[in-house]
Design a protein around this motif. Structure first.
Motif, short mmCIF file in Angstrom:
data_model
loop_
_atom_site.label_atom_id
_atom_site.label_comp_id
_atom_site.label_asym_id
_atom_site.label_seq_id
_atom_site.Cartn_x
_atom_site.Cartn_y
_atom_site.Cartn_z
N SER A 244 -11.30 1.13 -4.78
CA SER A 244 -10.48 0.14 -4.08
C SER A 244 -11.25 -1.15 -3.82
O SER A 244 -10.68 -2.14 -3.38
N ASP B 6 0.44 3.85 8.42
CA ASP B 6 -0.93 4.00 8.90
C ASP B 6 -1.92 4.29 7.78
O ASP B 6 -3.11 4.49 8.03
N HIS B 7 -1.45 4.31 6.53
CA HIS B 7 -2.38 4.51 5.41
C HIS B 7 -3.03 3.17 5.08
O HIS B 7 -2.34 2.16 4.89
N PRO B 8 -4.36 3.12 5.00
CA PRO B 8 -5.04 1.83 4.75
C PRO B 8 -4.69 1.20 3.41
O PRO B 8 -4.84 -0.01 3.25
N ASP B 9 -4.21 1.98 2.46
CA ASP B 9 -3.86 1.46 1.15
C ASP B 9 -2.34 1.36 0.95
O ASP B 9 -1.87 1.31 -0.19
N GLN B 10 -1.58 1.32 2.04
CA GLN B 10 -0.12 1.35 1.89
C GLN B 10 0.41 0.22 1.02
O GLN B 10 1.25 0.44 0.14
#
Length: 392
Positions: free
Chosen positions: A132, A289-293
């Motif tokens: 990422s 709440d997913h950092p990669d949403q």
């Protein structure tokens, strides 16, 4: 002219029929007879289509390969005996001593072991980087770097790789980008449309979908790479079983329906888990709440996957209590079955890593990976609520 002398030691031909079978016939024969040496030469030289020795190919493998090629928008894919065989075809079939490969720092446990232990002893150096973080991958590149291996959605932490950025970087540097598409499948993501050079699948999982098949698949854009991987797979005996291929074809016929149902239920389960006391965190790619949403929504077009990960409060004792109380669910190191399965990475897929390495990946003793199946969502909500309550 073909020798027509009868022999009780040779099989009789399949009776002629004006109709054709609806289901693909199973072809378990290990060897195929040719009429004479010139005909055999013509087959090996590609002038005639035919089979010789099943390690070099057989009808059931070709049927599955063509179906998967169509799903991925590819041609010339290779079906092998397992998902790890497919990974090995890429890393060991295309690389040589002196080469360097970069892997995502979050990969399936056996892929990590191959990167860390097996490739270096063969003279292939390896590095791991966050897929990422394009700057981190760029910093890991060396003059001898030949390939980058990533998972679209990582196993088991469900991090989402920056495939677009990686493709741009790899093409800029003349490096191959290999993408393991097992979790997302071509139903949610098609790597070739986003710049990948090679696509890998563990067909064992969602594609076959019934926990009775062990197969892998790999395909490259470049036909020359497919040829090299095919030769490597034949030489090293990675040939798939005709029966497994026959079963996999059956599974592929219902794949779209199974994937859509499991994906919808996985989203529902993730939201439900987040409401339960005793749950430290829930991981699902499209949750807010997913950092990669944002990246997940962009890459997957709003789709997710059938995988949910979560962490219980407490350690191994809580994990044992949860697994014992999850009645009706199989605790097993697999995914993609028609039934929901629970996996505990610390005791299965990532057990070969040290406790410190697992902790660095966030794989604590209370961490579980869930492969959501085809059960009714309400049933799963009830089972998980009861199991979490028992664990806490």
């Amino acid at each position: 002219m073909k020798n027509s002398r009868p022999s009780i030691m040779r099989p009789h031909g399949i009776p002629d029929s004006v109709s054709t079978p609806v289901a693909t016939p199973l072809s378990p024969s290990v060897v195929y007879a040719s009429a004479h040496p010139d005909e055999l030469d013509a087959q090996y030289e590609g002038k005639l289509q035919g089979y010789t020795y099943s390690r070099e190919g057989h009808p059931n493998a070709d049927v599955v390969a063509k179906r998967l090629d169509a799903m991925e928008g590819a041609t010339g894919g290779v079906v092998v005996g397992s998902g790890m065989a497919a990974v090995s075809c890429v890393l060991m079939g295309l690389l040589q001593s002196g080469d360097h490969v970069i892997g995502a720092d979050q990969l399936y446990g056996r892929s990590l072991r191959l990167m860390k232990e097996d490739l270096p002893r063969l003279g292939i150096s390896t590095s791991l980087a966050n897929p990422s973080d394009i700057d981190a991958v760029r910093a890991a590149i060396r003059p001898e770097t030949k390939l980058v291996l990533v998972e679209v959605v990582s196993n088991p932490t469900l991090a989402v790789a920056d495939i677009t950025g990686l493709a741009q970087l790899c093409h800029e540097k003349g490096i191959l980008l290999a993408v393991d598409n097992t979790f997302t499948t071509p139903r949610a993501f098609k790597p070739f449309e986003h710049g990948a050079d090679i696509v890998i699948h563990s067909v064992t999982k969602l594609l076959a979908g019934h926990s009775d098949v062990m197969l892998g698949y790999v395909v490259a854009k470049d036909p020359a790479l497919n040829d090299r991987m095919r030769v490597f797979s034949v030489t090293t005996g990675m040939t798939p079983s005709p029966f497994d291929c026959w079963l996999a074809e059956r599974g592929l016929l219902s794949f779209d329906l199974r994937y859509d149902r499991a994906e919808a239920t996985a989203k529902d389960l993730a939201d439900h888990l987040a409401t339960l006391p005793g749950i430290k965190r829930v991981i699902y790619p499209t949750r807010e709440d997913h950092p990669d949403q944002a990246r997940a929504l962009a890459l997957l077009g709003g789709r997710g996957c059938n995988m949910v990960s979560f962490e219980l409060n407490g350690g191994r004792e809580a994990a044992n209590a949860f697994a014992r109380a999850a009645e009706g669910l199989n605790f097993a190191p697999t995914l993609g079955d028609v039934g929901t399965t629970l996996s505990h990475p610390a005791s299965s897929s990532h057990r070969a890593l040290s406790a410190d390495n697992r902790a660095a990946l966030g794989l604590h003793e209370g961490f579980f990976r869930v492969s959501v199946g085809l059960e009714e969502p309400e049933l799963l909500r009830r089972i998980f609520a009861d199991a979490v309550s028992a664990a806490t």
